[in-house]
Design an enzyme around this catalytic site. Structure first.
Site, short mmCIF file in Angstrom:
data_model
loop_
_atom_site.label_atom_id
_atom_site.label_comp_id
_atom_site.label_asym_id
_atom_site.label_seq_id
_atom_site.Cartn_x
_atom_site.Cartn_y
_atom_site.Cartn_z
N SER A 74 37.98 52.23 48.64
CA SER A 74 38.63 52.80 47.58
C SER A 74 38.50 52.91 46.35
O SER A 74 38.91 53.00 45.25
CB SER A 74 40.67 51.94 48.06
OG SER A 74 40.07 50.98 47.19
N SER A 77 42.77 56.00 48.20
CA SER A 77 43.58 55.05 47.46
C SER A 77 44.40 54.44 48.17
O SER A 77 45.56 55.57 46.81
CB SER A 77 42.59 55.00 46.15
OG SER A 77 43.33 53.66 45.87
N SER A 125 37.16 48.00 52.34
CA SER A 125 37.22 49.67 52.22
C SER A 125 36.79 50.85 51.21
O SER A 125 36.02 49.74 50.73
CB SER A 125 39.29 50.30 52.70
OG SER A 125 39.30 50.12 51.12
N LYS A 152 41.65 46.68 42.56
CA LYS A 152 41.67 48.33 42.18
C LYS A 152 41.21 47.52 41.01
O LYS A 152 41.10 46.96 40.15
CB LYS A 152 43.26 48.10 42.61
CG LYS A 152 43.74 48.29 43.69
CD LYS A 152 43.04 49.53 44.22
CE LYS A 152 43.48 49.52 46.15
NZ LYS A 152 42.82 50.72 47.15
#
Length: 277
Positions: free
Chosen positions: A93, A238, A91, A148
């Site tokens: 994010s 996100s 993705s 992350k």
């Protein structure tokens, strides 16, 4: 995706290892004894004895496969569990740092050596630092891996308000770099996105913000002991600790450190070998 590749790898390594060890300890000796017996037969010609002895020494198909695959599987298991593991970015994010289609390597010993499948730490090597890009098992579904950036350490107070990030009451330094140019996340337009350079304890990286963001969430959070606060670099797109909470220490997988391939309908050679900051 609930498929557990680590468990499959452990099982295959164990099965082939047991088969190979059983053959080495017992069956191989029996084959050698039969071959010696055949070679001692005086009723046969020398050619017949050699041919039958070779046949007697032949391994069964399962043993042959186990002997061939066990060392390969063992090396892959050890490398993947204790040195580095590949991941694919699914993705946007972490845009603009990481793009959809990036294949990355994750340092598996940066945050301590852990047993595969059980994820039990057996050697404490280090802890996440603010600014690290890290992979962890999603707290709400540990079978799913997330990536992350570490924003908050245990005991930190994290505040996100009016697109400004505060750590322990101090605004994080950021510098505007202008409008975003580059690929958009599939299914999301990036029109009007702004790129900024953020400095987290000396770790400089780029973040992405949308002036009129639909997904922004504001608030203040105090990170409990043994947990970490994670945010994506694509701040307005996100799903991170602002929405689902903190990352427990036992969910850590490793620290992302390099992009080794990018494939999103074609190879982007410019991203190969990019160090992740």
């Amino acid at each position: 995706m609930d498929f557990d590749f680590a468990l499959l790898l452990v099982v295959l390594t164990a099965v082939t290892g047991v088969v190979w060890l059983f053959d080495w300890l017992l069956l191989a000796r029996r084959r050698a004894h039969r071959a010696d017996t055949i070679k001692a037969m005086t009723a046969l010609t020398e050619e017949e004895r050699e041919a039958r002895a070779r046949t007697a020494l032949q391994e069964s198909v399962p043993v042959e496969y186990a002997r061939s695959f066990f060392p390969v599987l063992l090396v892959i298991l050890l490398f993947r569990s204790f040195i580095a593991e590949p991941f694919k970015i699914p993705s946007g994010s972490m845009m603009p740092t990481l793009l959809v289609g990036d294949f990355i390597l994750v340092n598996k010993f940066a945050y301590g050596l852990r047993l595969p499948v059980l994820n039990t730490k057996i050697l404490d090597v280090g802890e996440p630092k603010r600014g690290d890009v890290f992979v962890f098992r999603y707290p709400q579904n540990p079978k799913e891996d997330y990536i992350k950036r570490v924003i908050g350490l245990p005991g930190d107070e994290i505040t996100y308000r009016n697109k400004i990030l505060y750590v322990n009451g101090k605004a994080v330094e950021e510098t505007g770099l202008g409008a975003y140019t580059g690929p958009a996340e599939p299914g999301h337009r990036m029109d009007g996105a702004q790129v900024k350079r953020e400095n987290l304890d000396g770790i400089e990286h780029r973040i992405l913000e949308l002036p009129q963001a639909w997904g922004a969430k504001e608030g203040s959070w105090t990170v409990p002991s043994g947990h970490f606060f994670a945010m994506g670099d694509n701040r307005d797109n996100s799903a991170d600790s602002r929405f689902w909470g903190f990352v427990p220490e036992e969910n850590l997988v490793g620290k992302a450190f390099v992009i080794w391939m990018n494939w999103d309908g074609g190879i982007d050679f410019s991203r190969i070998g990019t160090i992740i900051h």
